[in-house]
Design a protein around this motif. Sequence first.
Motif, PDB file in Angstrom:
ATOM      1  N   UNK A 119      21.638  21.983  -8.210  1.00  0.00           N
ATOM      2  CA  UNK A 119      20.214  21.636  -8.326  1.00  0.00           C
ATOM      3  C   UNK A 119      19.637  21.001  -7.067  1.00  0.00           C
ATOM      4  N   UNK A 120      20.503  20.497  -6.169  1.00  0.00           N
ATOM      5  CA  UNK A 120      19.965  19.791  -5.000  1.00  0.00           C
ATOM      6  C   UNK A 120      20.627  20.269  -3.714  1.00  0.00           C
ATOM      7  N   UNK A 121      19.819  20.315  -2.667  1.00  0.00           N
ATOM      8  CA  UNK A 121      20.300  20.563  -1.311  1.00  0.00           C
ATOM      9  C   UNK A 121      19.833  19.366  -0.492  1.00  0.00           C
ATOM     10  N   UNK A 122      20.702  18.361  -0.360  1.00  0.00           N
ATOM     11  CA  UNK A 122      20.254  17.091   0.206  1.00  0.00           C
ATOM     12  C   UNK A 122      19.305  16.449  -0.782  1.00  0.00           C
ATOM     13  N   UNK A 123      18.105  16.128  -0.327  1.00  0.00           N
ATOM     14  CA  UNK A 123      17.092  15.551  -1.238  1.00  0.00           C
ATOM     15  C   UNK A 123      16.139  16.601  -1.792  1.00  0.00           C
ATOM     16  N   UNK A 124      16.252  17.826  -1.301  1.00  0.00           N
ATOM     17  CA  UNK A 124      15.354  18.897  -1.737  1.00  0.00           C
ATOM     18  C   UNK A 124      15.967  19.669  -2.904  1.00  0.00           C
ATOM     19  N   UNK A 125      15.125  20.360  -3.644  1.00  0.00           N
ATOM     20  CA  UNK A 125      15.598  21.243  -4.710  1.00  0.00           C
ATOM     21  C   UNK A 125      16.284  22.442  -4.088  1.00  0.00           C
ATOM     22  N   UNK A 126      17.372  22.844  -4.689  1.00  0.00           N
ATOM     23  CA  UNK A 126      18.060  24.059  -4.243  1.00  0.00           C
ATOM     24  C   UNK A 126      17.438  25.237  -4.994  1.00  0.00           C
ATOM     25  N   UNK A 127      16.876  26.157  -4.269  1.00  0.00           N
ATOM     26  CA  UNK A 127      16.306  27.373  -4.840  1.00  0.00           C
ATOM     27  C   UNK A 127      17.163  28.547  -4.380  1.00  0.00           C
ATOM     28  N   UNK A 128      17.358  29.496  -5.276  1.00  0.00           N
ATOM     29  CA  UNK A 128      18.181  30.660  -4.969  1.00  0.00           C
ATOM     30  C   UNK A 128      17.308  31.900  -5.095  1.00  0.00           C
ATOM     31  N   UNK A 129      17.301  32.739  -4.061  1.00  0.00           N
ATOM     32  CA  UNK A 129      16.536  33.983  -4.100  1.00  0.00           C
ATOM     33  C   UNK A 129      17.280  34.997  -4.963  1.00  0.00           C
ATOM     34  N   UNK A 130      16.570  35.564  -5.944  1.00  0.00           N
ATOM     35  CA  UNK A 130      17.155  36.561  -6.841  1.00  0.00           C
ATOM     36  C   UNK A 130      16.128  37.660  -7.100  1.00  0.00           C
ATOM     37  N   UNK A 131      16.585  38.773  -7.614  1.00  0.00           N
ATOM     38  CA  UNK A 131      15.685  39.832  -8.053  1.00  0.00           C
ATOM     39  C   UNK A 131      15.021  39.385  -9.350  1.00  0.00           C
ATOM     40  N   UNK A 132      13.709  39.528  -9.439  1.00  0.00           N
ATOM     41  CA  UNK A 132      12.991  39.054 -10.630  1.00  0.00           C
ATOM     42  C   UNK A 132      13.488  39.723 -11.903  1.00  0.00           C
ATOM     43  N   UNK A 133      13.948  40.957 -11.796  1.00  0.00           N
ATOM     44  CA  UNK A 133      14.425  41.664 -12.993  1.00  0.00           C
ATOM     45  C   UNK A 133      15.716  41.072 -13.541  1.00  0.00           C
ATOM     46  N   UNK A 134      16.412  40.255 -12.759  1.00  0.00           N
ATOM     47  CA  UNK A 134      17.674  39.658 -13.215  1.00  0.00           C
ATOM     48  C   UNK A 134      17.491  38.267 -13.831  1.00  0.00           C
ATOM     49  N   UNK A 135      16.279  37.723 -13.788  1.00  0.00           N
ATOM     50  CA  UNK A 135      16.045  36.379 -14.332  1.00  0.00           C
ATOM     51  C   UNK A 135      16.138  36.439 -15.856  1.00  0.00           C
ATOM     52  N   UNK A 136      17.035  35.665 -16.462  1.00  0.00           N
ATOM     53  CA  UNK A 136      17.200  35.729 -17.921  1.00  0.00           C
ATOM     54  C   UNK A 136      16.081  35.005 -18.663  1.00  0.00           C
ATOM     55  N   UNK A 137      15.922  35.347 -19.922  1.00  0.00           N
ATOM     56  CA  UNK A 137      14.965  34.659 -20.779  1.00  0.00           C
ATOM     57  C   UNK A 137      15.343  33.194 -20.864  1.00  0.00           C
ATOM     58  N   UNK A 138      14.347  32.318 -20.709  1.00  0.00           N
ATOM     59  CA  UNK A 138      14.576  30.882 -20.763  1.00  0.00           C
ATOM     60  C   UNK A 138      14.662  30.231 -19.398  1.00  0.00           C
ATOM     61  N   UNK A 139      14.849  31.029 -18.354  1.00  0.00           N
ATOM     62  CA  UNK A 139      14.940  30.490 -16.992  1.00  0.00           C
ATOM     63  C   UNK A 139      13.558  30.489 -16.343  1.00  0.00           C
TER      64      UNK A 139
END
Length: 197
Positions: A119-139
């Motif tokens: 969830x964190x990269x140092x003090x920043x939020x860790x964001x991960x680049x993904x294909x939108x079609x792979x994002x599951x319901x609830x995320x």
Amino acid sequence: MPYQNRVDPLGQIHAVPQRGLWFGNRGCLHDAGGKIRRAHQVRRWITCVTDFKGRRRTLVQPGRYTELFFFDEATAYAAGHRPCAECRHADWLRFRALWEAEYGERRADEIDARLDVARRHGRARRLVAVASETVPKGAMVLHEGVPVLRAGSGWWRWSFDGYTPAPAPDARVSLLTPAPLARLMALGLPVQISLSE
């Protein structure tokens, strides 16, 4: 004036009147006057039910953990919290079984350590680049600077007042829900969403 203890999907803490359906903590975040001084104190970020065995707490007591509130469980997961092993014991066991099958870890400390990195990269939020079609319901993803939920009926823009329809995001998105939690959702982890679909 409301306490500064309402959490958005980015994990940031706000003072808004909406309380939400879920409760949680990250340790003592406030000073003696009730002002938030840090984002977290511990790695164990949990989500609890708001009513458990009739327990009552006086909010924002000096030296005690800061009571946090989430609009729904999808918000809590996006912020990086997991189910409490005490008040949500059945949910915790289901969560832990999925986690262990996928990652091999079963102890809360091991799970919390991996989630802290996710969830964190140092003090920043860790964001991960993904294909939108792979994002599951609830995320949730961060799209044009706004948290957006993936639900069975499409995409929904998040706010403390609830969800509103959102256009489908680009082919590549920034996954806001920590990747290990999103993976469990793809494997069948149930997620409570305050959305009338």
